[in-house]
Design an enzyme around this catalytic site. Structure first.
Site, short mmCIF file in Angstrom:
data_model
loop_
_atom_site.label_atom_id
_atom_site.label_comp_id
_atom_site.label_asym_id
_atom_site.label_seq_id
_atom_site.Cartn_x
_atom_site.Cartn_y
_atom_site.Cartn_z
N THR A 180 47.22 67.14 16.45
CA THR A 180 47.20 68.59 16.50
C THR A 180 48.50 69.22 16.00
O THR A 180 49.54 68.60 15.98
CB THR A 180 46.93 69.10 17.95
OG1 THR A 180 45.88 68.36 18.52
CG2 THR A 180 46.61 70.56 18.00
N ARG A 208 32.04 64.93 17.97
CA ARG A 208 32.95 65.25 19.07
C ARG A 208 33.84 66.43 18.71
O ARG A 208 34.36 66.53 17.61
CB ARG A 208 33.80 64.04 19.40
CG ARG A 208 34.79 64.26 20.57
CD ARG A 208 36.19 64.62 20.10
NE ARG A 208 37.16 64.66 21.22
CZ ARG A 208 38.42 65.04 21.09
NH1 ARG A 208 38.87 65.44 19.91
NH2 ARG A 208 39.23 65.05 22.14
N GLY A 210 37.14 68.59 20.48
CA GLY A 210 38.12 68.62 21.57
C GLY A 210 38.47 70.03 21.98
O GLY A 210 37.70 70.98 21.81
N THR A 231 48.43 69.89 23.61
CA THR A 231 48.34 68.67 22.82
C THR A 231 47.95 67.53 23.73
O THR A 231 48.11 67.62 24.95
CB THR A 231 49.67 68.39 22.10
OG1 THR A 231 49.48 67.34 21.15
CG2 THR A 231 50.75 68.00 23.08
N GLY A 232 47.40 66.47 23.17
CA GLY A 232 47.00 65.33 23.98
C GLY A 232 45.50 65.21 24.09
O GLY A 232 44.76 65.58 23.18
N MET A 233 45.03 64.70 25.20
CA MET A 233 43.60 64.41 25.38
C MET A 233 42.83 65.70 25.64
O MET A 233 42.87 66.27 26.73
CB MET A 233 43.40 63.43 26.53
CG MET A 233 41.98 62.91 26.63
SD MET A 233 41.84 61.57 27.81
CE MET A 233 40.10 61.17 27.64
N GLY A 234 42.11 66.15 24.62
CA GLY A 234 41.46 67.44 24.67
C GLY A 234 40.47 67.60 25.80
O GLY A 234 40.32 68.70 26.35
#
Length: 322
Positions: A180, A208, A210, A231-234
């Site tokens: 991102t 998919r 996010g 940011t990171g695991m959506g």
């Protein structure tokens, strides 16, 4: 690493302190503007493009669009736009959203073959009655607006995908998998805008989406208070409507860094096994103050203001000051 019991005690204390703080307690009345902040090292050249707009008195909305278009077009940034990692079917699918100071917003998701999803998202905001277009509908709209269809899968990304097909190992979004770009700006007029754009998780399931194109999850702007991006695991940001949470914590009086930390701690408490994941937030308030916080160490963010440019290591739950 602290035990879960110690962490819960610390979280309760810091949360209580944040709630007891008067709104903007002890804050200077001086506003630091213009300013632009963005996630990750590739935010540095993106910020410079945004700064060219801001330093001339331009609007934050124009600045953040110009800024994030830089990594969208850079094949070396493998998690945004052209050259981004494909999904498990070998398709590069893009998500983006944009939001201005008047609560106007636009978004595209699962967009293919269009290099600049952020500009398509802005046109969704400005030229349609909708907030989000997805998939074939988003692509049709982009083509109608004059965008060119092009192959976004570079030879490098295709080679990596072919290698992945050999073992099809599922990748978690963590410190090694930077994703991102989220960007927030405060212009000379004192108005905020934000953008978030990504090619999403590498080798994700086809279809998919996010948090990046979701207003409130991957991005939120409230011109009375501040703005946040993630940011990171959506999936974790979606479940907690994370960026809206960060802005609301700033409304209650938390500084940008405090708000990001409290949001991260809330996610960590609910996860229990949070050490396996990475989530992080970056926030900017109406006074031009900024801050970030995440679970894992290794997250950094770029800042551009009158005093110059910086790349700052964010604080983290597991690593303290990275």
């Amino acid at each position: 690493m602290s035990s879960r019991r110690d962490f819960l005690k610390l979280s309760a204390i810091t949360g209580a302190v944040g709630m007891l703080m008067p709104k903007f307690a002890g804050a200077s009345t001086k506003v630091n503007k213009p300013i632009v902040v963005s996630t990750w090292e590739h935010g540095t050249p993106a910020n410079e493009a945004a700064w060219q707009v801001l330093e001339k008195g331009g609007r934050a909305l124009d600045a953040i669009e110009a800024g994030v278009r830089v990594p969208e077009a850079d094949p070396k940034v493998r998690t945004v736009g052209y050259g981004g990692y494909p999904d498990r079917n070998g398709k590069v699918t893009l998500d983006a959203c944009i939001m201005d100071e008047n609560m106007n917003c636009g978004s595209v998701a699962f967009l293919q073959d269009i290099k600049h999803p952020i500009s398509v998202a802005r046109l969704v905001m400005e030229k349609t009655p909708h907030v989000m277009l997805v998939g074939d509908g988003a692509k049709q709209f982009a083509l109608e607006q004059g965008f060119k269809e092009e192959n976004l899968l570079t030879p490098e990304s295709e080679a990596d995908w072919q290698q992945w097909l050999k073992d099809q190992k599922v990748q978690m979004i963590n410190i090694e998998n930077h994703d991102t770009i989220g960007m927030l700006a405060l212009d000379e007029a004192g108005n905020l805008s934000g953008a978030c754009t990504t090619s999403g998780a590498a080798y994700k399931m086809h279809g998919r989406v996010g948090d990046s194109p979701l207003i409130g999850a991957g991005l939120y702007v409230d011109n009375e208070v501040g703005a946040a991006t993630a940011t990171g695991m959506g999936e974790l940001m979606i479940k907690t409507v994370g960026c809206h949470l960060v802005v609301e914590l700033m409304r209650q009086g938390a500084s940008p860094e405090q708000a990001c930390r409290q949001a991260v701690e809330r996610i960590a408490r609910k996860l229990g096994d949070y050490a396996q994941f990475q989530v992080g937030f970056l926030a900017l308030n109406k006074r031009g103050e900024y801050g970030a916080y995440c679970i894992q160490s290794g997250f950094n963010y770029a800042v551009r203001q009158q005093s110059g440019a910086q790349l700052i290591d964010g604080k983290s739950l597991l690593g303290g000051q990275a």
